[in-house]
Scaffold this motif. Sequence first.
Motif, PDB file in Angstrom:
ATOM      1  N   GLN A  81       0.811  -1.000   0.004  1.00 32.58           N
ATOM      2  CA  GLN A  81       0.064   0.153  -0.121  1.00 32.58           C
ATOM      3  C   GLN A  81       0.909   1.237   0.053  1.00 32.58           C
ATOM      4  O   GLN A  81       0.619   2.417  -0.611  1.00 32.58           O
ATOM      5  N   ASP A 144     -10.441  -4.181  -3.211  1.00 36.25           N
ATOM      6  CA  ASP A 144     -10.115  -3.010  -2.315  1.00 36.25           C
ATOM      7  C   ASP A 144     -11.164  -2.685  -1.460  1.00 36.25           C
ATOM      8  O   ASP A 144     -10.970  -2.019  -0.243  1.00 36.25           O
ATOM      9  N   TYR A 273     -13.153  -2.203   4.098  1.00 38.84           N
ATOM     10  CA  TYR A 273     -11.910  -1.606   3.573  1.00 38.84           C
ATOM     11  C   TYR A 273     -10.600  -1.615   4.241  1.00 38.84           C
ATOM     12  O   TYR A 273     -10.647  -2.029   5.470  1.00 38.84           O
ATOM     13  N   HIS A 274      -9.350  -1.886   3.521  1.00 37.83           N
ATOM     14  CA  HIS A 274      -8.323  -2.132   4.191  1.00 37.83           C
ATOM     15  C   HIS A 274      -7.783  -1.026   5.272  1.00 37.83           C
ATOM     16  O   HIS A 274      -8.036   0.208   5.011  1.00 37.83           O
ATOM     17  N   ASP A 276      -5.431   1.134   5.736  1.00 42.22           N
ATOM     18  CA  ASP A 276      -4.188   1.321   5.124  1.00 42.22           C
ATOM     19  C   ASP A 276      -3.762   2.934   5.429  1.00 42.22           C
ATOM     20  O   ASP A 276      -4.743   3.974   5.230  1.00 42.22           O
ATOM     21  N   GLN A 279      -3.429   4.962   1.333  1.00 38.06           N
ATOM     22  CA  GLN A 279      -4.390   4.629   0.453  1.00 38.06           C
ATOM     23  C   GLN A 279      -4.372   5.469  -1.022  1.00 38.06           C
ATOM     24  O   GLN A 279      -4.232   6.630  -1.061  1.00 38.06           O
ATOM     25  N   LEU A 283      -9.242   5.484  -4.316  1.00 34.06           N
ATOM     26  CA  LEU A 283      -9.966   4.932  -3.310  1.00 34.06           C
ATOM     27  C   LEU A 283     -10.499   5.945  -2.301  1.00 34.06           C
ATOM     28  O   LEU A 283     -11.706   5.953  -1.973  1.00 34.06           O
ATOM     29  N   GLN A 284      -9.667   6.914  -2.066  1.00 36.14           N
ATOM     30  CA  GLN A 284     -10.110   8.168  -1.012  1.00 36.14           C
ATOM     31  C   GLN A 284     -11.256   8.746  -1.628  1.00 36.14           C
ATOM     32  O   GLN A 284     -12.109   8.980  -0.975  1.00 36.14           O
TER      33      GLN A 284
END
Length: 296
Positions: A81, A144, A273-274, A276, A279, A283-284
């Motif tokens: 990541q 994801d 979701y992960h 992380d 990120q 995805l954000q």
Amino acid sequence: MINNINLADIRSFVLIAQLGNFTKAAEALNVSRSHVSRQITALEKHMGVTLLIRTTRTLKLTEAGKTLFSQCNKALNEIDQALLGAVDDIEQIKGNIKINCVGGYLGENVIAEVATKFMQSYPDVTINLDFSSHRVDLIEDEFDIAFRMGKLEDSGFIARKLMDIEMLTLASPIYLQQKGKPIHPKDLHDHNCLTGSVKRWHFAHKTSKEQVDVMVKGRLECKNGRVLIKGAVNANGIIRVPKMYCNEHIENGELVEVFDNWTIPSVDFSILYHRDRFQPKRLQVFLKYLQDTLNH
């Protein structure tokens, strides 16, 4: 010892532990099985411990292997990541988002609508939307994001509730005329209940707050909500489904609520979701877009 260990060997070990055998790991890495085997042998030699117990039929982690896998699996995911975050263009939102979601109305109408509109706004983003019914693993299956109904157990991922799903117990007027209308949830033992994966139905009394669990059964079992609704509309039995799945059938009188004094607790619909720190930008932005859209 540690300075001589190859990170690629650790990656191979973690993949073997995830997939359960050398052959699948070799295929995923696009290398030969013998190459993967040599990597594990070299790793065990440098560490001076046995990580895997291998027989012709089984493969098991030793205690040392379990410890190494537990730590390295998390660490390698963070490294991956971090690399993605480092190379992701902070000015351009691009790349692939792989999503797993429940099917039916929620997946095919709600989430699909959000995803396709998001793609209109961000043409450099591609989306893989999967409606597999099995319980996926975000890491092993390389998703994801996952959308889930119901209470979520602590899985080491971030879970955010998106909405409450109102649940109803429904049947067709014709079925209730033929079989009689149940008064108490326990009366469902004498009825044909069309079910998905959940056979234990929970109810709460509207005024006394009495709680009742009932094990139900019937002649139709299907994990697809549309199929259950079709079965109920055709007077085959009683269903328990989200209200949003069948608003039209309720409005036109094809389905009616079975109980007058008993309700079903609403069900959480959440995103998973992960966890992380690094990120990818896509995805954000997608997560924010999703929450803004569903909250309006």
